[in-house]
Design a protein around this motif. Structure first.
Motif: not given
Lengths: 196, 775
Positions: A10, A48, A61, A50, A77, A59, B140-143
């Motif tokens: 991510g 961003e 953000s 996604k 974020t 999604l 999230s960044d862990l997506g």
């Protein structure tokens, strides 16, 4: 652990393949890297988007990015939920849902590949980029696109490609795709830059 | 001439009995057996650390002295060879396949392993909460991670496990190209676990040989590897090395030391028969010592053996006194009748000194005390009752008088000697009184017979492999494995809570790796059947933006998990088994768990939250306590021994003047000896204290003989000669022992050689009556 190596997908890299297959005369990868290496630090805001095959909607953000040469990157974020991603001296610190986790790039070579794609581009570190990726550059100084394809199959399982788009020594967009069809587009708007 | 030979027969029968016991005795080399018997959980934890404990089967290996690609290739080649060997249970080197095996195991068994597998988690509300959480995670960044695992694991069971099981690996070595490398990158590393138990030294040695041979074979197949080097450590390596070094030093040096003594004896006796007979008391004493220890303790420690035989080296003096003081005109029996009161008193004072060691809580010292007492009693009795019968009539030591010459010289200048030595004693007293800093050796490892280089290598490899010894442990006992795991499970929420509050850092529990059967059954029962799960899931996911068929892997995996067999220790993949056994081990009396805590900030809060039976162990504190006990005992040993010797002397001599005449020179000699050892840059070790005891035991014999009022000049000079000869033998033998690399032999050798020589000097100067005129 596998899920950790992925932890960085991510980082927000995303993007479209703009595909000019050619570079303007006199515009070379080493030249671009040298320009980027001149940048000592930069701050930006980003949005961003996604899209994942798992979901029926995409999604969104947004937040801010900070970079200090040569190896500090922070992605904060702010919406929809706060989270913080910091790379410093080869250590990734991720704060999510009030929990903080640390990863060492040295212990997780594939995570290192993902993170280095962005970090090394920002730092203009060509040898580091070439360690992990096959590179192709297109466009000219006013609008360029750097395409990164992972060399290590293990890394390729996590990321099909990454594309970094820029103007001069500023990055405007980072896009990436995972092997399962998920795509992330990150629009970057630089707010300040401290050249030497 | 008819002799009543019953003492000889009795002796031979006793000898045969002791020899039989000696042949069947168990010999141990484990340092843990030398230390006090562990009673508290804290002591158990410390002992486990000192002796390898649950890690006793570990072998740590490093390969270096070659370019990085060669080291990597060597490492992989070696690992694949060892994985085919039945002698190793686990061969870890950071390769991707082992990692994958472990990850697969965790992934496949995530519902049995995860404490989050509860009926609530699989209710509509629970599933809905999980899916909402998943959505946040995807954004999230862990997506990227979440997108891979969410379809099969929407409840996040595996993610939680990665956190709890992964955290302990944070100190592990770095991986490069599928191989563990040291922080400097100069070496590649392997961690092995042998199938054979740690105490089976022959099997440990075999495993080490297989490792060495496999390395040699790997090196031969890889170009550029000719100079590469394999280094290994671990409890098993230590145990085998200890055994070998002890064997080598005890046999070779003892032989050499005996040879030194034998040389002087031959010079004095000029008779091989007399020489052989003169050794009988020592040999009988050693056998009796081993037999006594073996009967009383069930085993004989290698250190006891090496040390004990030197301790009863005093017994050699007994025969020296007898053989040297036998005159041409009278028989050995007459000589024995004359010297026996002095010899007996000498033996009694020694025994009194060593008796102090019997009370030691250090198993090793108690063994030594018993060994010495049994040995000396036997040696004295053999000298008294057997030796005179065996000596041929008319034997005397023709070369003895010449040996006694230096002592006669000192006696002629006694005034001068008293001044010089008195000055030396005063100097020693001052230097000891003014000494600043620690007098006692406080490093437990200094007791270990391993060379410092071996200990340093172990420290390095352990650090590089990330096998750190945590300072804090939670320790508890249970009657069986399931009980131990059950306690672990009750601790889990308590510790999580404390960690969240910051009272402790991280923690590891055995139940994280292997939940109890009861917990596993409950978790399996919490998984709904397929139809129920699908119905609940449909309800839970309505209104959320997930694709309709995205979660097919989840239904499959839950259905499979409902039928999966429960986990047992035997089914764990090697890396997890390794970690489980580091925490959970079976002892003679049950199961013991030592669960490491990575930091303790609030010890009070932790103590208050612990259920009864679970103890917080601070390893630093335990080791300090042990060292204090050890110093305390060293001093107590010396004092009790000294007082016991004084009492015996007082009882027999019945004159304080006489006691002072014998005891003061000894005190002065020991003081000068201690001052010299400390001035030499060392600290006093517990072995040196025992060395002082032996010095006093041996020296008291000198002084007792010196102090005798002999009217006959010839008898007196023979006595002087016998003391000189006894001391020459002692200095030669112990001087050679001080060359040993084993601390126990080195320390005792140095102390006794110097100490007894000083006793000789102080004795002849102060204990002997002043020669007013020649008679």
């Amino acid at each position: 652990m596998r899920w950790r190596f992925l932890a960085c997908c991510g980082m927000g890299l995303l993007c479209p393949l703009a595909a000019a297959a050619q570079t303007a005369p006199g515009f070379t990868l080493p030249g671009l890297m040298a320009d980027l290496a001149q940048v000592r630090g930069a701050s930006a805001s980003y949005t961003e988007t996604k899209s994942l095959p798992l979901l029926t909607t995409s999604l969104q953000s947004s937040g801010t990015l900070d970079y200090r040469a040569p190896d500090y990157v922070r992605k904060t974020t702010t919406a929809p939920a706060p989270q913080n991603f910091v790379l410093q001296n080869g250590i990734v610190t991720l704060t999510l849902n009030g929990q903080t986790q640390h990863f060492t790039l040295a212990q997780a070579p594939q995570l290192a590949g993902l993170v280095e794609g962005v970090r090394a581009t920002l730092a203009g570190d060509l040898p580091a980029l070439r360690l992990y990726y096959n590179l192709s550059l297109s466009g000219g100084p006013e609008h360029w696109q750097l395409l990164l394809h992972p060399r290590d199959p293990a890394l390729a399982k996590m990321m099909a490609w990454m594309s970094i788009t820029g103007t001069g020594d500023k990055i405007t967009e980072i896009d990436s795709a995972d092997a399962k069809g998920g795509e992330t587009k990150m629009q970057v708007r630089e707010t300040t830059q401290n050249a030497p | 001439m008819r002799r009543n030979l019953w003492p000889v027969w009795l002796w031979l029968a006793g000898l045969a009995f002791c020899a039989a016991l000696t042949a069947r005795a168990h010999y141990r080399t484990d340092m843990g057996d030398f230390l006090p018997k562990a009673h508290s959980l804290g002591q158990v934890a410390l002992e486990a650390q000192v002796s390898g404990g649950g890690a006793a089967k570990l072998l740590l290996a490093g390969i270096d002295h070659a370019p990085a690609p060669v080291l990597e290739a060597l490492n992989k080649n070696l690992a694949s060879r060892l994985r085919q060997s039945p002698d190793f249970e686990a061969v870890l080197n950071g390769d991707d396949s082992s990692l994958a095996e472990t990850q697969n195991f965790i992934w496949k068994n995530r519902y049995l392993l995860s404490a989050g597998t509860t009926p609530q988690c699989f209710s509509v509300a629970g599933l809905h909460a999980a899916l909402e959480n998943g959505l946040a995670l995807l954004g999230s960044d862990l997506g990227g991670v979440a997108a891979q695992t969410l379809p099969a694991d929407p409840t996040g069971a595996a993610l939680g496990l990665a956190q709890s099981l992964g955290s302990a690996n944070a100190n592990g070595p770095r991986t490069e190209n599928g191989v563990w490398v040291s922080p400097t990158g100069q070496a590649t590393l392997l961690l092995l676990r042998t199938k054979a138990p740690g105490f089976d030294l022959d099997a440990q040695q075999r495993a080490q040989t297989i490792l060495t041979q496999a390395f040699a074979a790997a090196r031969a197949t890889i170009p550029g590897a000719a100079n590469a080097r394999l280094r290994m450590t671990g409890p098993g390596v230590f145990a085998v090395q200890t055994r070998d070094i002890t064997k080598r030093d005890v046999t070779r040096l003892s032989l050499l030391a005996s040879a030194g003594a034998v040389l002087f004896l031959l010079l004095a006796y000029r008779s091989p028969l007399a020489l052989g007979l003169g050794l009988l008391p020592v040999i009988s004493g050693a056998l009796a010592g081993i037999a006594a220890v073996s009967l009383a303790f069930g085993f004989v420690h290698a250190i006891t053996l090496g040390f004990g035989i030197t301790l009863i080296g005093e017994a050699l003096d007994y025969s020296v006194y007898l053989l040297t003081q036998t005159q041409r005109e009278d028989s050995a029996k007459v000589a024995m009748a004359r010297i026996w009161p002095t010899l007996r008193l000498g033996a009694l004072t020694s025994i009194a000194g060593f008796a102090a060691m019997l009370g030691s809580s250090f198993t090793g010292f108690a063994q030594l005390g018993l060994f010495s007492i049994a040995g000396l009693v036997t040696a004295a009795l053999v000298t008294r009752f057997v030796l005179p019968m065996l000596l041929p009539d008319g034997f005397f030591a023709p070369g003895a008088m010449a040996i006694g010459a230096p002592l006669r010289g000192i006696r002629h200048h006694q005034g001068l000697a008293r001044m010089g030595l008195g000055g030396l004693a005063v100097l020693a007293l001052f230097s000891l009184a003014l000494h600043r800093g620690e007098l006692w050796q406080t490093n437990l490892l200094s007791l270990s017979p391993l060379p410092p280089a071996t200990q340093a290598l172990d420290k390095t490899l352990r650090a590089e492999l990330g096998i750190t010894t945590p300072r804090f442990f939670l320790a508890w006992r249970a009657g069986n494995e399931q009980g131990a795991l059950g306690i672990s499970e009750t601790l889990s929420p308590i510790l999580s809570d404390l960690a969240a509050k910051g009272e402790i850092g991280g923690f590891s529990l055995p139940s994280q790796i292997l939940p109890s059967q009861a917990a596993q059954q409950a978790r399996r029962a919490a998984l709904p059947d397929d139809a129920t799960l699908r119905a609940r899931f449909a309800a839970a996911s309505s209104g959320l933006p997930y694709q309709a068929n995205a979660f097919a892997p989840f239904f499959q995996d839950v259905a499979a998990a409902r039928k999966a067999p429960l986990l047992t220790a035997a089914r764990l993949p090697p890396p997890l088994a390794l970690r489980l056994h580091a925490m959970l081990s079976q002892t003679k009396t049950g199961w013991v768990v030592l669960a490491p805590l990575s930091a303790v900030n609030g010890a009070a809060a932790l103590q208050a939250a612990l259920p009864p039976g679970v103890k917080l162990v601070d390893l630093n504190l335990q080791s300090t306590l042990l060292l204090r006990l050890f110093q305390h005992e060293a001093t107590a040993l010396a004092l009790c021994g000294g007082v016991a010797i004084l009492l015996i002397l007082a009882l027999f001599l019945r004159s304080w003047r006489q006691v002072a005449r014998v005891a003061l020179p000894l005190l002065a000699a020991v003081m000068v000896c201690a001052a010299a050892l400390i001035a030499g840059g060392g600290k006093l070790s517990i072995f040196m204290v025992a060395g002082f005891l032996l010095t006093i035991a041996v020296g008291s014999n000198y002084c007792l003989f010196f102090a005798r009022h002999e009217l006959d000049k010839a008898v007196r000079e023979r006595a002087l000669a016998s003391i000189m000869l006894a001391n020459l033998c002692t200095v030669a033998a112990y001087g050679l022992l001080s060359l040993s690399s084993i601390p126990v032999l080195h320390d005792i050798g140095e102390t006794v050689a110097l100490g007894t020589f000083l006793c000789l000097l102080f004795g002849v100067a102060f204990a002997a009556p002043v020669e007013t005129q020649e008679t």
